[in-house]
Design an enzyme around this catalytic site. Sequence first.
Site, PDB file in Angstrom:
ATOM      1  N   CYS A 168     -17.930 -37.054   5.373  1.00 44.46           N
ATOM      2  CA  CYS A 168     -17.631 -38.036   4.324  1.00 44.46           C
ATOM      3  C   CYS A 168     -17.408 -37.311   2.992  1.00 44.46           C
ATOM      4  O   CYS A 168     -18.378 -36.943   2.309  1.00 44.46           O
ATOM      5  CB  CYS A 168     -18.770 -39.048   4.187  1.00 44.46           C
ATOM      6  N   CYS A 170     -19.026 -38.988  -0.098  1.00 39.03           N
ATOM      7  CA  CYS A 170     -20.480 -38.890  -0.203  1.00 39.03           C
ATOM      8  C   CYS A 170     -20.916 -37.488  -0.621  1.00 39.03           C
ATOM      9  O   CYS A 170     -21.698 -37.307  -1.555  1.00 39.03           O
ATOM     10  CB  CYS A 170     -21.124 -39.237   1.133  1.00 39.03           C
ATOM     11  N   ASP A 171     -20.427 -36.485   0.100  1.00 41.63           N
ATOM     12  CA  ASP A 171     -20.964 -35.135  -0.037  1.00 41.63           C
ATOM     13  C   ASP A 171     -20.134 -34.223  -0.931  1.00 41.63           C
ATOM     14  O   ASP A 171     -20.595 -33.135  -1.296  1.00 41.63           O
ATOM     15  CB  ASP A 171     -21.096 -34.498   1.354  1.00 41.63           C
TER      16      ASP A 171
END
Length: 532
Positions: free
Chosen positions: A345, A348-349
């Site tokens: 992701c 997200c990261d």
Amino acid sequence: MLDPQIKQQLQTYLQHLKSPVELAVFLDSSDKAKELDTLVREIAAMSPLVEVITLTDEGERAPSLLVRSKAKQTSIRFAGVPMGHEFTSLVLALLHSGDHPIKLEAEVIEQIRQLPGQYQFETYVSLSCQNCPDVVQALNMMAAINPAISNVMIDGALFPTEVSERNIMAVPSVYLNGELFAQGRISLTEILNKLDSKSGERQAQAINDKEAFDLLVVGGGPAGASAAIYGARKGIKTGIVADSFGGQVMDTMAIENFISVKGTQGPKLVASLEEHVRDYDVDIMDNQKARQVQAADQPGGNITIELENGAKLQTKALLLATGARWREMNVPGEQEYRGKGVAYCPHCDGPLFKGKAVAVIGGGNSGIEAAIDLAGIVSKVTVLEFDSKLRADEVLQQKARSMGNIDIILNARTTKVTGDGEKVSGLNYTCGSSGEAKQLDVAGIFVQIGLVPNSQFLPEELALNNRGEIITGSGGQTNLPGVYAAGDVTDSAYKQIIIAMGSGATAALGAFDYLMRVPQPELTAIVEEDAA
């Protein structure tokens, strides 16, 4: 700091406060500290029940915010400025600290209240992560209920030293009393199951005690939600088993092709889906995963679904809407470094790799979109595509090629993820045209090579195609009587949210038609007994 529309909405929410809330801020000389100070003072100006105090404590992160209930002496912390996806977490923390009712079942609230011991949670997030707020809000609710529980949301981008010391390379990462507790999305139920060893047993027993359903839906994504609503609207006994509501939609940042909605985000759409399902008489069993399906021994007989916790459910008609999951590279080192540099992701990261070099595996739309997003954060992005050409839309290819820090390598087969035992240091790949082995030094690897249907638990007699997708007819029916399927787990030509919703409705109507037409064994037995 807050725009007028958000201010107006927040002022309306703060009218629900029933007891005083104290906002204690710990500030340093940074620009982020000034933002946080401005934010809390704007909030305090909206309600007489909100008070701001400035504290000095060398043990506290700065800038940070402590949301404290004066009545219950509970506390919820935010290290950083809780904006972006975490602004909702801040609003809920205010409401719950101010005695606004928490939307949890009474037995769950009591379970949290009775947990023995002290629990100090630290949750590392990125403000662009759409999954992080679910975890933060679950832990915050626990902290608002039980004074022995505390949680601090930590913006990883603002506290890079901590992130580096703990080798955090994926969010959300949750620590409990200084030890890693969970990584990735985790629900309140899963948290309680880990803290309360008897919780899972009680859930399994409660599920075992349920009577047979007319229609049981497995899966809580767009297809499953749509199917459950259509089943309930037909007045039949409907249940839904979901590992988590939303599925892959939760990982989708921008949705711009959902007809009648010009633009939305995955988590927002998922919240609406769940709310809509809960408006109907649907027995929702969330945080439950199917392990095995046993077909009926005769037409109209009950189908058995066994869950991973050992519980079993019976249903006359089964609708499979289990969706799909990220496809993995299946190379040495991938699992070893998952969450330690191997990620799936980018939203997200990505912020955890600020200023570093990363690789994106896959040259389709997802891969090139990920590369474009990451290019604004990291120092360099290298896209590795197995094919001799990119498969992404031309407009995305043009955008990627116009950016100065995106390199694209074609005919590249990734063969291994390398690292130092703690985190990723690079990857090995072979050049398809020459067979030459090469190495690429990167800090992160984002895998974007498509989806795999979640059909691995299904019985052998259920017909699948060579990609593992369930083969369905025009009404969503499978080759097994009473078993229907919808969404990305099926052989539908296109994997789109709106198509999944439509197929869920179609399959539910097909299942209803089946229930109306198929003989019911128990009714047949009664008729035969009366005739005798």
